[in-house]
Design an enzyme around this catalytic site. Sequence first.
Site, mmCIF file in Angstrom:
data_model
loop_
_atom_site.group_PDB
_atom_site.id
_atom_site.type_symbol
_atom_site.label_atom_id
_atom_site.label_comp_id
_atom_site.label_asym_id
_atom_site.label_seq_id
_atom_site.Cartn_x
_atom_site.Cartn_y
_atom_site.Cartn_z
ATOM 1 C CE LYS A 44 1.776 -6.899 -43.690
ATOM 2 N NZ LYS A 44 1.549 -5.840 -44.722
ATOM 3 C CD GLU A 45 -0.956 -4.578 -38.142
ATOM 4 O OE1 GLU A 45 -1.693 -4.457 -37.141
ATOM 5 O OE2 GLU A 45 -0.678 -3.644 -38.905
ATOM 6 C CE LYS A 62 -3.825 -8.190 -30.663
ATOM 7 N NZ LYS A 62 -4.795 -7.062 -30.555
ATOM 8 C CD GLU A 131 -12.786 -13.719 -19.077
ATOM 9 O OE1 GLU A 131 -13.806 -14.345 -18.715
ATOM 10 O OE2 GLU A 131 -12.681 -12.474 -18.983
ATOM 11 C CG ASP A 176 -10.202 -0.567 -34.963
ATOM 12 O OD1 ASP A 176 -10.765 -0.025 -35.937
ATOM 13 O OD2 ASP A 176 -9.559 -1.624 -35.054
ATOM 14 C CG ASP A 195 -7.918 -4.962 -31.507
ATOM 15 O OD1 ASP A 195 -7.019 -4.377 -30.863
ATOM 16 O OD2 ASP A 195 -7.851 -5.144 -32.729
#
Length: 235
Positions: A44-45, A62, A131, A176, A195
């Site tokens: 979604k993001e 990304k 990468e 996270d 992430d």
Amino acid sequence: MSQEFKEELKVFSKVLDNLTIKALVELRNREVIFGLVGILKEGKESVIFLGKDFKGNKLAIKIYRIYHLDFKSLRNLLAADSRYQRIRRDIRNVVFAWCNREYRNLKIAYEKAKVSCPKPIASYQNILVMEFLGKDDVPFPQLADLKLDHETAKLLYQKVIDNLKKLREKKLVHGDLSEYNILVDLEKLNIYFIDFSHSVREDSPIYEELWKRDIENINRFFSKYLSEEELIYFI
């Protein structure tokens, strides 16, 4: 811009807005990316593309969806980061800053802490180029997708802890970390943190809270394979 690249952008136009397409063209003009190959993960993001550079090396690209992020939450998190307190608070600039923040956090992890993670290559607007971690065109599996025997779990757990220690030494917390943000190279039994968008530095008021949460998340997952005595709670 080559005709081939134009055709690639047309193929993915359903997940790319006009602003992002222009940003991709700029990265192509700067010779950061040569082209897009396919979608690795769509959320979604953000959308993560498999790409390639001008030397034929594979890239993970990304792209944050500008109008699908929790704007208020991002703005508040950026306000607590001394590096981004002066940015304009409109949605575009907040998303651009969020992307740049992940890039800078990743650079600290990769270059200073020597953590096992993707090498950061570039950040431009809402696009983060890294990468690619995988074999052929397939990313390494997430830790969450694996079934481990005791000895393999023990080895991977120690590697996770070693990388957490490296982050701690450079005063950065992932923020996270869980079995969903760790990739595993099963052939070499290497792990990779991914992430870093929620990572914070030691000057953040939630630094210790996030450290505790990361360790708790990791211990929760590995407790399926390891005894209580084999788990580590303080770093």
